[in-house]
Motif scaffolding. Structure first.
Motif, PDB file in Angstrom:
ATOM      1  N   SER A 240     153.647   0.982  32.983  1.00  0.00           N
ATOM      2  CA  SER A 240     152.206   0.404  32.360  1.00  0.00           C
ATOM      3  C   SER A 240     151.364  -0.076  33.200  1.00  0.00           C
ATOM      4  O   SER A 240     150.269  -0.544  32.974  1.00  0.00           O
ATOM      5  CB  SER A 240     152.556  -0.553  31.129  1.00  0.00           C
ATOM      6  OG  SER A 240     153.643  -1.775  31.904  1.00  0.00           O
ATOM      7  N   ALA A 241     151.849  -0.032  34.581  1.00  0.00           N
ATOM      8  CA  ALA A 241     150.787  -0.520  35.432  1.00  0.00           C
ATOM      9  C   ALA A 241     149.722   0.376  35.525  1.00  0.00           C
ATOM     10  O   ALA A 241     149.316   1.264  35.283  1.00  0.00           O
ATOM     11  CB  ALA A 241     151.704  -0.506  37.018  1.00  0.00           C
ATOM     12  N   PRO A 242     148.375  -0.355  36.244  1.00  0.00           N
ATOM     13  CA  PRO A 242     147.150   0.378  36.360  1.00  0.00           C
ATOM     14  C   PRO A 242     147.499   1.695  37.250  1.00  0.00           C
ATOM     15  O   PRO A 242     148.333   1.560  38.182  1.00  0.00           O
ATOM     16  CB  PRO A 242     146.362  -0.388  37.375  1.00  0.00           C
ATOM     17  CG  PRO A 242     146.779  -2.038  36.743  1.00  0.00           C
ATOM     18  CD  PRO A 242     148.338  -1.856  36.717  1.00  0.00           C
ATOM     19  N   ALA A 243     146.938   2.601  37.002  1.00  0.00           N
ATOM     20  CA  ALA A 243     146.952   4.020  37.464  1.00  0.00           C
ATOM     21  C   ALA A 243     145.871   4.623  38.339  1.00  0.00           C
ATOM     22  O   ALA A 243     144.892   4.057  38.133  1.00  0.00           O
ATOM     23  CB  ALA A 243     147.508   4.953  36.544  1.00  0.00           C
ATOM     24  N   VAL A 244     146.259   5.712  39.243  1.00  0.00           N
ATOM     25  CA  VAL A 244     145.156   6.228  39.830  1.00  0.00           C
ATOM     26  C   VAL A 244     145.284   7.874  39.595  1.00  0.00           C
ATOM     27  O   VAL A 244     146.414   8.208  38.997  1.00  0.00           O
ATOM     28  CB  VAL A 244     145.284   6.139  41.467  1.00  0.00           C
ATOM     29  CG1 VAL A 244     145.137   4.755  41.784  1.00  0.00           C
ATOM     30  CG2 VAL A 244     146.575   6.434  41.804  1.00  0.00           C
ATOM     31  N   GLU A 245     144.224   8.571  39.618  1.00  0.00           N
ATOM     32  CA  GLU A 245     144.389   9.865  39.500  1.00  0.00           C
ATOM     33  C   GLU A 245     145.248  10.602  40.500  1.00  0.00           C
ATOM     34  O   GLU A 245     145.103  10.273  41.718  1.00  0.00           O
ATOM     35  CB  GLU A 245     142.875  10.422  39.342  1.00  0.00           C
ATOM     36  CG  GLU A 245     142.088  10.002  38.201  1.00  0.00           C
ATOM     37  CD  GLU A 245     140.769  10.925  37.974  1.00  0.00           C
ATOM     38  OE1 GLU A 245     140.683  11.806  39.049  1.00  0.00           O
ATOM     39  OE2 GLU A 245     140.168  10.646  37.262  1.00  0.00           O
ATOM     40  N   ALA A 246     145.899  11.575  40.168  1.00  0.00           N
ATOM     41  CA  ALA A 246     146.680  12.196  41.036  1.00  0.00           C
ATOM     42  C   ALA A 246     145.997  12.910  41.932  1.00  0.00           C
ATOM     43  O   ALA A 246     144.981  13.519  41.743  1.00  0.00           O
ATOM     44  CB  ALA A 246     147.599  13.302  40.162  1.00  0.00           C
ATOM     45  N   GLY A 247     146.445  12.713  43.348  1.00  0.00           N
ATOM     46  CA  GLY A 247     145.556  13.351  44.309  1.00  0.00           C
ATOM     47  C   GLY A 247     144.272  12.492  44.811  1.00  0.00           C
ATOM     48  O   GLY A 247     143.555  12.942  45.729  1.00  0.00           O
ATOM     49  N   ALA A 248     143.998  11.497  44.347  1.00  0.00           N
ATOM     50  CA  ALA A 248     142.671  10.580  44.676  1.00  0.00           C
ATOM     51  C   ALA A 248     142.790  10.186  46.065  1.00  0.00           C
ATOM     52  O   ALA A 248     143.952   9.898  46.523  1.00  0.00           O
ATOM     53  CB  ALA A 248     142.918   9.505  43.692  1.00  0.00           C
ATOM     54  N   GLU A 249     141.670  10.287  46.646  1.00  0.00           N
ATOM     55  CA  GLU A 249     141.527   9.912  48.106  1.00  0.00           C
ATOM     56  C   GLU A 249     140.596   8.576  48.335  1.00  0.00           C
ATOM     57  O   GLU A 249     140.677   8.378  49.390  1.00  0.00           O
ATOM     58  CB  GLU A 249     140.998  11.144  48.846  1.00  0.00           C
ATOM     59  CG  GLU A 249     142.065  12.314  48.816  1.00  0.00           C
ATOM     60  CD  GLU A 249     141.505  13.419  49.808  1.00  0.00           C
ATOM     61  OE1 GLU A 249     140.495  13.196  50.418  1.00  0.00           O
ATOM     62  OE2 GLU A 249     142.167  14.541  49.763  1.00  0.00           O
ATOM     63  N   GLU A 250     139.999   8.175  47.249  1.00  0.00           N
ATOM     64  CA  GLU A 250     139.248   7.189  47.571  1.00  0.00           C
ATOM     65  C   GLU A 250     140.123   5.725  47.720  1.00  0.00           C
ATOM     66  O   GLU A 250     141.184   5.562  46.924  1.00  0.00           O
ATOM     67  CB  GLU A 250     138.506   6.877  46.266  1.00  0.00           C
ATOM     68  CG  GLU A 250     137.475   7.841  46.039  1.00  0.00           C
ATOM     69  CD  GLU A 250     136.280   8.035  46.967  1.00  0.00           C
ATOM     70  OE1 GLU A 250     136.125   7.067  47.571  1.00  0.00           O
ATOM     71  OE2 GLU A 250     135.711   8.983  47.415  1.00  0.00           O
ATOM     72  N   PRO A 251     139.770   5.014  48.365  1.00  0.00           N
ATOM     73  CA  PRO A 251     140.532   3.443  48.586  1.00  0.00           C
ATOM     74  C   PRO A 251     140.526   2.769  47.306  1.00  0.00           C
ATOM     75  O   PRO A 251     139.554   3.015  46.238  1.00  0.00           O
ATOM     76  CB  PRO A 251     139.517   2.913  49.702  1.00  0.00           C
ATOM     77  CG  PRO A 251     138.683   3.788  50.309  1.00  0.00           C
ATOM     78  CD  PRO A 251     138.377   5.075  49.291  1.00  0.00           C
TER      79      PRO A 251
END
Length: 247
Positions: A79-90
């Motif tokens: 349930s933690a905040p997520a990032v998009e798979a393969g994201a490269e932005e800091p």
């Protein structure tokens, strides 16, 4: 948790477990702070998921088998905040704040400022060169049957055997003066007989064991040539001449 460069590379694709040992997912990406130290990982929790839950490495523990164990339960990580798979932005400041609140972190330690936010670690460009190696073994299979078969044949046998028979000779002995008184002097017909014997071959047969015949098996090792084709990869580096350094 301080990690070597080799351990960081080995994190990708490793299983992530919660504090009870249950699998949460697998490591998708590793994120480092401004000093280059790995501080976060994103956890892939679904086969077709496009988002990866973030988890801190600060209190995580890498086990001997390479799996990463988190000090949280599965529900907290998923349930933690997520990032998009393969994201490269800091990671942005807002994302960091949400993560700190979610995991109840103090925010102390490595520098995490908006100007120098955690960035995804990519490592030096590398490829893995593979090759096929020939593994030659043996396989046992039937190669026929050996049999003992007894059959009867008839053959002629020639031999010799000694036989006896009686032969008759006529012997004339003159009668001397001393024997004439005892000898009969009758004149007339008279006949005497003598039984004669003769042997002849007699054939009989007996069954006599003469030898034992059996099969024995010996394992013979011989070298046989094996020809096969194996593939291997070659790696060519396309580097500008001015930047090339021979090793």
């Amino acid at each position: 948790m301080r990690l070597t460069e080799q351990q960081i590379r080995s994190l990708y694709g490793q299983d992530v477990q919660d504090r009870s040992g249950a699998k949460i997912g697998t490591v998708g990406q590793v994120w480092a702070d401004a000093a280059g130290e790995p501080t976060w990982v994103s956890v892939q929790t679904g086969v077709m998921g496009h988002h990866e839950s973030m988890a801190p490495l600060e209190a995580a523990r890498m086990q001997d088998d390479g799996r990463l164990r988190m000090p949280y339960d599965k529900a907290t990580v998923r349930s933690a905040p997520a990032v998009e798979a393969g994201a490269e932005e800091p990671l942005g400041t807002d994302q960091l704040a949400q993560l700190y609140r979610h995991y109840q972190l103090s925010g102390q330690g490595a520098v995490r400022t908006p100007e120098q936010p955690p960035q995804r670690m990519t490592g030096a460009p590398e490829v893995v060169r593979s090759e096929e190696r020939l593994r030659v073994g043996t396989q046992s299979e039937p190669a026929g049957q050996a049999r003992l078969r007894k059959r009867v044949v008839t053959e002629n046998v020639q031999t010799t055997v000694p036989v006896e028979h009686d032969e008759v000779s006529v012997v004339h002995e003159p009668i001397g003066e001393a024997d004439r008184t005892a000898a009969r002097a009758d004149i007339g017909d008279e006949q005497r007989e003598m039984e004669l014997r003769a042997e002849h071959p007699v054939v009989s047969k007996e069954r006599v064991p003469v030898e034992r015949v059996r099969l024995t098996r010996d394992e013979v090792v011989e070298e046989q040539p094996v020809n096969a084709q194996v593939r291997r990869e070659l790696v060519d580096a396309d580097v500008p001449e001015r930047a090339r350094r021979d090793r």
